[in-house]
Each structure stands twice: as C-alpha cells, then as structure tokens.
Design a protein around this motif. Structure first.
Motif, PDB file in Angstrom:
ATOM      1  N   PRO B 147     -15.399   9.021   4.126  1.00  0.00           N
ATOM      2  CA  PRO B 147     -14.016   8.426   3.919  1.00  0.00           C
ATOM      3  C   PRO B 147     -14.001   7.250   3.103  1.00  0.00           C
ATOM      4  O   PRO B 147     -15.020   6.428   3.117  1.00  0.00           O
ATOM      5  CB  PRO B 147     -13.454   8.008   5.273  1.00  0.00           C
ATOM      6  CG  PRO B 147     -14.798   7.873   6.236  1.00  0.00           C
ATOM      7  CD  PRO B 147     -15.647   8.960   5.462  1.00  0.00           C
ATOM      8  N   THR B 148     -13.390   7.267   1.995  1.00  0.00           N
ATOM      9  CA  THR B 148     -13.266   6.033   1.110  1.00  0.00           C
ATOM     10  C   THR B 148     -12.100   5.132   1.650  1.00  0.00           C
ATOM     11  O   THR B 148     -11.308   5.749   2.254  1.00  0.00           O
ATOM     12  CB  THR B 148     -12.947   6.405  -0.611  1.00  0.00           C
ATOM     13  OG1 THR B 148     -11.760   7.078  -0.575  1.00  0.00           O
ATOM     14  CG2 THR B 148     -14.021   7.416  -0.837  1.00  0.00           C
ATOM     15  N   PRO B 149     -11.987   4.087   1.048  1.00  0.00           N
ATOM     16  CA  PRO B 149     -10.785   3.226   1.661  1.00  0.00           C
ATOM     17  C   PRO B 149      -9.483   3.589   1.318  1.00  0.00           C
ATOM     18  O   PRO B 149      -8.409   3.818   2.048  1.00  0.00           O
ATOM     19  CB  PRO B 149     -10.930   1.882   0.751  1.00  0.00           C
ATOM     20  CG  PRO B 149     -12.261   1.658   0.620  1.00  0.00           C
ATOM     21  CD  PRO B 149     -12.934   3.062   0.338  1.00  0.00           C
ATOM     22  N   ALA B 150      -9.303   4.493   0.396  1.00  0.00           N
ATOM     23  CA  ALA B 150      -8.012   4.963  -0.064  1.00  0.00           C
ATOM     24  C   ALA B 150      -7.864   6.033   0.599  1.00  0.00           C
ATOM     25  O   ALA B 150      -6.645   6.151   1.412  1.00  0.00           O
ATOM     26  CB  ALA B 150      -8.257   5.508  -1.616  1.00  0.00           C
ATOM     27  N   MET B 151      -8.820   6.977   0.989  1.00  0.00           N
ATOM     28  CA  MET B 151      -8.376   8.157   2.116  1.00  0.00           C
ATOM     29  C   MET B 151      -8.254   7.470   3.358  1.00  0.00           C
ATOM     30  O   MET B 151      -7.238   8.007   3.971  1.00  0.00           O
ATOM     31  CB  MET B 151      -9.744   8.802   1.877  1.00  0.00           C
ATOM     32  CG  MET B 151     -10.337   9.932   1.014  1.00  0.00           C
ATOM     33  SD  MET B 151      -9.428  11.381   1.545  1.00  0.00           S
ATOM     34  CE  MET B 151     -10.157  11.684   3.149  1.00  0.00           C
ATOM     35  N   LYS B 152      -8.810   6.381   3.418  1.00  0.00           N
ATOM     36  CA  LYS B 152      -8.793   5.737   4.850  1.00  0.00           C
ATOM     37  C   LYS B 152      -6.982   5.498   5.114  1.00  0.00           C
ATOM     38  O   LYS B 152      -6.417   5.828   6.173  1.00  0.00           O
ATOM     39  CB  LYS B 152      -9.351   4.667   5.469  1.00  0.00           C
ATOM     40  CG  LYS B 152     -10.790   4.788   6.075  1.00  0.00           C
ATOM     41  CD  LYS B 152     -11.441   3.755   6.545  1.00  0.00           C
ATOM     42  CE  LYS B 152     -12.665   4.107   7.023  1.00  0.00           C
ATOM     43  NZ  LYS B 152     -13.817   3.199   7.052  1.00  0.00           N
ATOM     44  N   SER B 153      -6.545   4.595   4.238  1.00  0.00           N
ATOM     45  CA  SER B 153      -5.011   4.489   4.323  1.00  0.00           C
ATOM     46  C   SER B 153      -4.180   5.595   3.969  1.00  0.00           C
ATOM     47  O   SER B 153      -3.057   5.543   4.786  1.00  0.00           O
ATOM     48  CB  SER B 153      -4.834   3.135   3.069  1.00  0.00           C
ATOM     49  OG  SER B 153      -5.214   3.869   1.718  1.00  0.00           O
ATOM     50  N   VAL B 154      -4.592   6.664   3.617  1.00  0.00           N
ATOM     51  CA  VAL B 154      -3.795   8.071   3.491  1.00  0.00           C
ATOM     52  C   VAL B 154      -3.639   8.321   4.762  1.00  0.00           C
ATOM     53  O   VAL B 154      -2.662   8.817   5.261  1.00  0.00           O
ATOM     54  CB  VAL B 154      -4.412   9.059   2.489  1.00  0.00           C
ATOM     55  CG1 VAL B 154      -3.683  10.403   2.768  1.00  0.00           C
ATOM     56  CG2 VAL B 154      -4.051   8.465   0.963  1.00  0.00           C
ATOM     57  N   SER B 155      -4.844   8.590   5.369  1.00  0.00           N
ATOM     58  CA  SER B 155      -4.864   9.284   7.006  1.00  0.00           C
ATOM     59  C   SER B 155      -4.137   8.353   7.833  1.00  0.00           C
ATOM     60  O   SER B 155      -3.344   8.810   8.679  1.00  0.00           O
ATOM     61  CB  SER B 155      -6.246   9.616   7.142  1.00  0.00           C
ATOM     62  OG  SER B 155      -7.027   8.323   7.820  1.00  0.00           O
ATOM     63  N   THR B 156      -4.093   7.149   7.626  1.00  0.00           N
ATOM     64  CA  THR B 156      -3.346   5.962   8.273  1.00  0.00           C
ATOM     65  C   THR B 156      -1.946   6.180   8.473  1.00  0.00           C
ATOM     66  O   THR B 156      -1.518   6.380   9.338  1.00  0.00           O
ATOM     67  CB  THR B 156      -3.611   4.684   8.269  1.00  0.00           C
ATOM     68  OG1 THR B 156      -5.199   4.197   8.220  1.00  0.00           O
ATOM     69  CG2 THR B 156      -2.986   3.568   9.137  1.00  0.00           C
TER      70      THR B 156
END
Lengths: 275, 197, 205, 260
Positions: B147-156
């Motif tokens: 998970p990259t930070p961008a991916m993390k916000s997408v999944s949130t």
C-alpha cells in the motif's frame, strides 16, 4: 452507574417489552397518522371514482401469500370503493394463492355491504399462463373463462351479461407482487385495447412503475402498505393498513429514540482524551 | 374456538420466550420445531425427490440412475470405521457440481453483468460519484499489493462508501422487519384474542 | 483413492461448467443430469440428517445429564419420527401431518421471522453509536433511510425521500457493485482450486 | 461450438483466470512471497479459539444457508474450507467444536472435514459425531436450532462463515446476548450490513474467499490471492475504459462483455 451510563446499556428485555407495547398501542387503538396522499394513489382513486354506477371493474389477483401484509389491505380498500360506487366487480387472477385470499376478503366485505354474488361480483378464478392468458382475454374473455371459480357457467351469471372481451371492461386493477402482474396487464391488455389499468404493487416495485405512469399506460399506482393506508384515508375509514402504518411509524420512532438516547449517553460519558 | 389458532399462538409465545433468556418452554418449542422441520425435509426429499426422480425412473428402465443410487449408498459408509474413505467419492461429486455452479453464477451474473453495469457514462455528478465508489470499493479488497499513501486513501474512501451502503441497507430493512412483527402481533391480538376490531 | 476422488470431481464439474458458456446438446444434457444427481444425493443426505438428529438426541436422553435436555430431546424424537412415519406411509394430506404443517410449521416460521423485528431494534441500539467516522456514516445513512420510510419523515423535511433515493441508488449501488465484483473473483478462484484439486481441505487435506 | 450470448467473453475470462492462477502457483512454488495485507478477522478466529480454550467452553460454527446445488455454492465452499482450519485449531487447543447445518448435503461434508482435522492433529478420540448437527431445510427451524445450541451449550465464540439470509441477525444478536466473541463472513450483500453492525470481526465479500485461501495453511494458496489482485487490476482498467467509452457514446466494450 450514572444515568448517562445507564442510557448506554438499556437491557435487551426492556427494549423487547417496550417494543411490543409501542407496536400494540396503535393496533389496539387505531390512530390516524397524518398522511399525505401521493399523486399516484389519488390518481388511482380518481380513476375508480369517475366510473358511472354499473361499470365493469376487473380486479386481477396477481400476488401470493408472502406479500399478504401489503396486498390484502390494498385489495380490501379497493373492493370497498368499488362496492360503495355500485360498480360490477369481476375478479380474475394470474396467481393461485392471491385469488383464494381475495375471495375471502370480498366475501367479508360483500356481506357487510349487502352485495350479492353473481349480481354485484363474481370470481372467475385464477389461470396459469401469464401473457398468453391475457392475450386471449383481451380478444375474447369467454374463450378463457367458461365457468366461474365455483363451476357455474358464466352465461348463467347476470353480472357477466355483455362481457365478451376486455374492451367491455371499464377499468382494470392489478394487485400485483411481480411478474406476471401489472406490467403484463399493461403490455397485453392496455396497449392492445386501450382499457385503462391501475396497479396496486408492493413497496419494492413502486420505482419500476414510474416509466409506465409517465407514459400514461398506468392510470394510477397504490404502493405498499403506505399506499393502502392513503387509500383508506381517501375512503374515510381506518383499516388494517392505517393501523399497520401507525404501528410502523411508532416502531421507527421508537428505534430512532433508542439510537438518540444511546448516543447522548455515549457522548456525555466519553473521556476527553478519546476525542 | 379454533384449536389450530390457539396452538399456533402458544407456539409463537413459546418461541418468543427466548427473548427473556433460555428457558424450558423455549427449548421444548424449539425441539418441536426442529423435529417437525427435519421430518418435513425428509418426507419432501423422499416423496418429491427420491421416489419420482430416482426410484420410479430406475424401475421404469432408466438404468443410468444406478450411479447416483450407488453414490447415495456410499454416503452411508461413513458410519463404518473401515470403509469411511468411500464416502469421500460422493462428497467429491457434490462439491464439484457445486464448484462448477458457483463459477457459472459468479462469472455470468456477478462478474460480467456487474462489470458491464459499472461502465456508467461519466456525464452527471451522480454517475461520477458512482464510478468513484465502484473503483474505490474494488480497490479496498486488494490483498497483496504494497500500500502506498495514495492507495490507502483510495481504500479508506472505499470503506466509507461501504459503510454508507450498509447503514442505508440496515435502515431500509427496518420497515420490512417491523411489518413482519406487526403482522404477528395482529395475529396474536386480533385472530387469537379478538382484541382488534 | 485420492486420484479417483479427483477424477470424480473433474468428471462431475467440467460438463456443468462447459454448459454455462456454450450450447452443445450432449453436454447440456449431461450437465442437467448431474445437477439432478446432486439433488438426489441431497435427498440421501437428508436421511443422514435424520440419523444424525436421532443419534444426537438419543444420546442426550441416555446421558440424562440435565433434566431439561432430556425433556426436549424426547419431545424432538417423538415429533420427528411421528411425522416421518405419517408422511412416508400416509402422505402429506393425512390430518395429523396437515395439522402440524398448518398450525405448527407455518406459523412458527412466521414467528421466527418476526423475531427479527425485536433483534433489529437491539442491533440498531447497540451498533449505531458515533464511535468513529465509519460508525458515524453508518448511523447517518441508517437514520435517513428510517425517516424516509415513514410518513412523519416527509413532514419533518420534504427532502428525506429524495436523499434516501440518492443514497440507495448511488452510494449503495456503487458499494454493492464493488463488493459483488470482488466476491465474484474470490468465488471463482476458490471454486477453480477445488475443481483442479489445488484445494483439498474440504476432503480432509 | 455454439456459445451463448456473452459466453465467449466469460469463457475467455475464465481461461485467463486459470492461466494467471497456474502461473502464480508456479512463481510461489519457486519461492515468491508477496506481503499480505493484515485482515483483523483472521486474527479474530485465533482469538476466538484461544478464549474458548481459556474459558473451557465450546465454539459454535455454521457454514450458513446455501446449498451446494446452487450458484451461491461458492460461499458454502469457502465456509467449509475455513472450517477445516478452525477444526484443526480446536483440536490442537482441546476446544469442543459444535457445527450446525441447514443443508442436508453440507452435513456429511462438514462431518468429514472436522473428523479429518481431529485425526490429523492426533486427537481422533476427541471427535464427537454428535457435535455436528443437522437442523433441517426450514430457515427458522435451523435458526432456532442454532440459537438453542448457542444458549444451551454455553459457547464462548460464534463463527459464521458462508452464505446467509435473514437469519443472520438472529444468530448475531442471540450470540451477543450470551457474550460470545463473534466472527462472521459472507458475500451475501443483503446480510453484510447486519454482520458489520453486530459482530466483532467481519470478513466482507471477497475477504471470505481470501480467508479460505490463507487459513488453509498451504503456502501455494497465496498464489490465488496474487491472482485475485491481478484480475482486480484488469477489471478496474476494463471498467474505467468502458466508462470513458460509454461517456462518448461508444458501447462497444459493454457489448463485448455482455453479448460476445
């Protein structure tokens, strides 16, 4: 335990007990909930109201036992309206259980309102086959039905005099739970013969009716228990639907109140560092 | 007095007595219920499945049905310690047919239909929100991609969409469940006790 | 033995699978036949189920550990076998069978279903607390839907039905599509592994 | 070969899936290990068994309402595969495992799984066939049976993995009343909301299948997770391209997916 803590942990049994009480009160003492009659229900009511006495009203029983909570009160309200305006009621059906249940409802209402079988109303019974049945019914009713549900030849029934094809019917109402049902009536009868059709459907099917109402193929829609309650209001009596809607409203308000109380308790006892 | 209604009403109260906690009345009603239901399942299987779909055609000359008959008998080998292995053969049959049906259902209705209906034209705010929701929810389920930070916000965001959906579905079901409960109360208070006019 | 089990699985699964994509008369027929066999095997299993339930309760009556469990196991056994004997030998239209079906099975099913009305109340009370962002979203959407479903809601604010429809169609629709597509991938992965023998834990490793 | 409408696309998709799976399998066998996202519910199952062991109370498991002869069989399959792992854990820590079934044909499968797990752990003496119970096809007879087991056997944890219908809420609330730790997993979209609101740990949709892969302890199962992610990326791309195309009025991609 403080009061606020107690609000967060109301006992289950207390909730269950209160729920029974809250739901029973409007059932035992029907309260008329201020209802706004929707335009679709009003349109269905007006379609029946505008028919002159003696017109033929065809009620199609297109539902099964699992939607009885919604379909039965709808049926009762419509039948009361039809009898009040001295229309001739002809019952047909695309599903078996709904037809059986409808006959029981009509018998009850008919004896209350002094209506006679064979003169004021008749049940031609249910026919399996959906579209095919309605296609031939649109052309020639007597090809589909030669006898009523009790086995009497329809030529012997006074009410069926002059009833040859769907064109002789003045208004059709399909009390429907799905397919085949109200849409089948629109496709096979309304578009072929221009006889107006109204529908009484379950709450889940209401959105699906919108395109047909817009195109004028459905002259009115009674949706779910709410629609039945609105119809009862138009007729000026409080039946099962009104009582049910009252209980429904009380139940929802009770649950919302529980949620609010729980949150007040939670927010006021929450420790500041948790914020 | 209609005895049937009284019996049904008493059984109803017995079942609901569980709400007060486990008790003898509930256990007896529950046992009656399970006993009757298992018997009903068996009678239906015997009369509506085994007799018309196996026994009658078998006697009528459809000899291929010997295979499911033998497979069925093999299920009973599990009772014996020595031959229990044999029962794995019919189990393998049952599970394989199930797996094939699961692939059919998932592929033809879940995947292709839903993928096609997810291709909404991006010409209105609603459709754009919907598109973002679908992509974010799909991305939420990623298992093995670092998970990259961008991916993390997408999944949130995907999780928020799901929470909204769950809340809405829950709230929407309250009405249906209340209707059923009201229906039963109308039965108890009206049909049984005649308290409702 | 293990090879045989794998072969049985492949022979059973492949025609059913192929018949999903293509219309080849032989395959379709075989697939339908196999599905019927599956139902027949379920019929045999229901007899295993009766044996299991009898075994469980006979041993409970024998153990006599708790008086209560002796009572209800006894009740269960009597009901089970009475109905089986009547149903198998006299048919479902026999008055005893009909009475149990009409006045016990059917209403109990409705009563069981109606219990959800109680449970949904306690579940809403327990779960809808603003503990964090997730729970808050859950709470807000749930309450909007509940208000939109009753006449009073529209009187409080005319926008409830519109907002609720938007939530249902757009938010709910999007998330559910995402979940269904994901589950579809997962279900296919699991089932494929079962069919080709990569997954064997359901047969005990 | 005469394909049905949409059959070609579905068939190709399946071939693609199987090919990717086999490729990943080969890679993983050769030593490739991706980092797997932590899903709390996996830990939840171990926590549940651990707590039951501490308290000396049994665990209840049910694979749900779906049969094997339906298109929803995948969930039951996943539930049963997870059961194999749970049964091993229970055998290892000497926890009694109670299983409840609704579908007759699932009954012998669950019996087999639990028996084998106890056997493999060398605890075949602790396996009791009377703990795997069948409660009939009737939805609420099964539900009341489960509720009876949870309340009567004083369980410490309730694990529900498979396909569920309206009974889900009944199980979850009844088990909560008796203070059980609850782990639930399903892909039935209508029931996930109830599990999410009432259970301690929830496997949502695809996570149920992932659990089946991870829990079955075989390192080769990791390959299926990698495959799922690859397919996911492909689908996200497909949906994006399709959405952009339909925005410009071109429905070719949609038609391929549905009708080719």
């Amino acid at each position: 335990m403080t009061f606020m803590e107690r609000l967060q942990s109301i006992k289950r049994t207390t909730i269950y007990g209160l729920l029974i009480v809250v739901l029973s009160i409007p059932l035992l003492f029907p309260i008329s909930i201020p209802l706004q009659v929707s335009s679709a229900t009003q349109a269905a009511y007006d379609a029946i109201e505008e028919l002159p006495p003696g017109s033929i009203f065809m009620l199609s029983t297109d539902w099964e036992a699992s939607t009885e909570a919604e379909s039965a009160p709808q049926t009762e309200a419509i039948v009361r309206h039809v009898f009040r305006n001295d229309l001739r009621l002809v019952i047909v059906g695309l599903w078996p259980q709904g037809n059986f249940a409808t006959e029981q409802i009509v018998e009850k209402v008919a004896s209350e309102m002094n209506k006679t079988y064979g003169i004021d109303w008749v049940n031609l019974g249910y026919k399996p086959g959906g579209e095919v049945v309605l296609a031939s019914l649109a052309a020639n009713i007597r090809e589909v039905y030669t006898r009523d549900s009790k086995g009497t030849p329809i030529d012997d029934l006074e009410i069926c005099e002059g009833l040859m094809s769907a064109k002789d019917v003045d208004l059709v109402c399909s009390v429907s739970w799905g397919d085949p049902g109200h849409i089948t009536w629109v496709k096979m009868v309304q578009t072929q013969t221009q006889v107006p059709v109204i529908a009484a459907v379950t709450a889940v099917s209401v959105p699906g009716c919108a395109p047909y109402v817009q195109s004028g193929q459905l002259s009115g829609v009674i949706g779910g228990l709410g629609g039945a309650a609105e119809y009862e209001k138009l007729l000026g009596y409080a039946g099962k639907a009104t009582a049910g809607m009252g209980a429904q409203t009380f139940g929802h308000i009770f649950i919302l109140a529980l949620i609010i109380l729980g949150n007040i308790g939670y927010l006021s006892t929450r420790k500041p560092q948790e914020v | 007095m209609d005895w049937g209604i009284t019996v049904a009403a008493l059984l109803n109260i017995g079942l609901w007595s569980f709400l007060l906690g486990d008790n003898l009345l509930f256990r007896v009603v529950q046992s009656l219920y399970v006993g009757a239901a298992v018997a009903h399942t068996f009678v239906l299987a015997y009369r509506n499945t085994l007799i018309p779909n196996l026994w009658e055609p078998l006697l009528g000359g459809k000899h291929i049905l010997i295979i499911p008959f033998v497979l069925g008998l093999m299920l009973f080998t599990r009772v014996s310690r020595k031959h229990a292995q044999i029962s794995k053969i019919p189990i393998s049959f049952i599970v394989a047919v199930g797996a094939a049906l699961a692939i059919r259902g998932s592929l033809l209705s879940d995947l292709t239909q839903q993928v096609a209906s997810a291709m909404v034209p991006l010409n209105s705010v609603n459709n754009i929100v919907m598109f973002i929701g679908i992509i974010c929810t799909l991305a939420y389920f990623t298992f093995t991609i670092k998970p990259t930070p961008a991916m993390k916000s997408v999944s949130t965001l995907g999780r928020y969409f799901m929470m909204a959906a769950f809340g809405a579905a829950f709230g929407n079901t309250v009405m249906a469940r209340m209707s059923l409960l009201i229906g039963r109360l109308q039965f108890l208070l009206g049909d049984w006790l005649h308290l409702i006019k | 033995m293990n090879i045989l089990i794998l072969i049985v699985g492949l022979v059973a699964g492949v025609p059913v699978l192929l018949s999903s994509f293509a219309e080849i008369p032989v395959i379709t027929e075989v697939a339908q036949e196999f599905q019927r066999w599956g139902i027949i095997l379920a019929g045999f299993s229901s007899f295993l189920g009766v044996m299991n339930l009898t075994h469980v309760n006979v041993s409970a009556v024998r153990r006599k550990k708790k008086l209560a469990s002796t009572y209800d196991s006894f009740v269960l056994l009597v009901m089970l076998w009475l109905l089986i004997v009547v149903g198998v030998f006299f048919g479902q239209s026999h008055p005893i069978y009909d009475f149990v079906f009409q006045n016990a099975l059917k209403p109990l099913s409705a009563s069981g279903f109606a219990m959800l009305g109680f449970f949904i109340a306690t579940a809403a009370y327990r779960a809808f607390r603003v503990r964090n962002v997730d729970a808050a979203i859950l709470l807000v959407c749930g309450c909007i839907m509940m208000l939109a479903n009753i006449p009073i809601g529209e009187m409080i604010w005319g926008g409830f039905p519109i907002v609720s429809e938007w939530i249902m169609k757009t938010l709910n629709g999007a998330a559910m599509k995402g979940i269904v597509i994901g589950s579809g991938i997962g279900a296919i992965a699991t089932s494929v592994k079962v069919l080709i023998g990569l997954e064997r834990s359901h047969l005990g490793g | 070969m005469v394909f049905k409408d949409g059959g070609r696309f579905a068939f190709l998709l399946l071939i693609f899936l199987v090919a990717v799976l086999l490729y990943c399998h080969k890679k993983v066998k050769a030593g490739f290990r991706p980092q797997i996202r932590e899903i709390p519910a996996f830990k939840g199952i171990e926590e549940a068994v651990g707590r039951a062991a501490e308290m000396g109370r049994p665990i209840h498991f049910t694979p749900g309402s779906d049969a094997f002869n339906a298109q929803t069989a995948g969930m039951t399959l996943a539930g049963v595969i997870c059961l194999a792992h749970i049964a091993s854990l229970c055998a290892r820590y000497d926890v009694r495992l109670l299983v409840s079934n609704r579908r007759p044909e699932v009954q012998p499968v669950t019996e087999e799984v639990v028996k084998q797990a106890f056997l493999t752990e060398g605890k075949s003496g602790a396996y009791r066939p009377t703990d795997i119970r069948f409660f009939s096809d009737d939805q609420f007879a099964y539900a009341s049976g489960v509720v009876g087991v949870i309340s009567g056997e004083n369980t410490a944890a309730n694990i529900m993995l498979g396909g569920f219908y309206a009974e889900s809420l009944m199980f979850a609330e009844a088990a909560a009343t008796y203070g059980n730790i609850q782990v639930a997993g399903t892909a039935s979209t209508s029931q996930i909301p109830f599990f999410v609101t009432t259970c301690d740990y929830v496997l949502i949709g695809e996570e149920l299948y992932a659990a089946a892969a991870i829990l079955s302890d075989d390192p080769a199962q990791v390959s299926s997770l990698v495959m799922q992610d690859i397919v996911r990326v492909v689908i996200i791309c497909l949906v994006t391209i399709g959405a952009v195309a339909t925005s410009f009025g071109w429905h070719g991609i949609k038609d391929i997916v549905l009708k080719w």
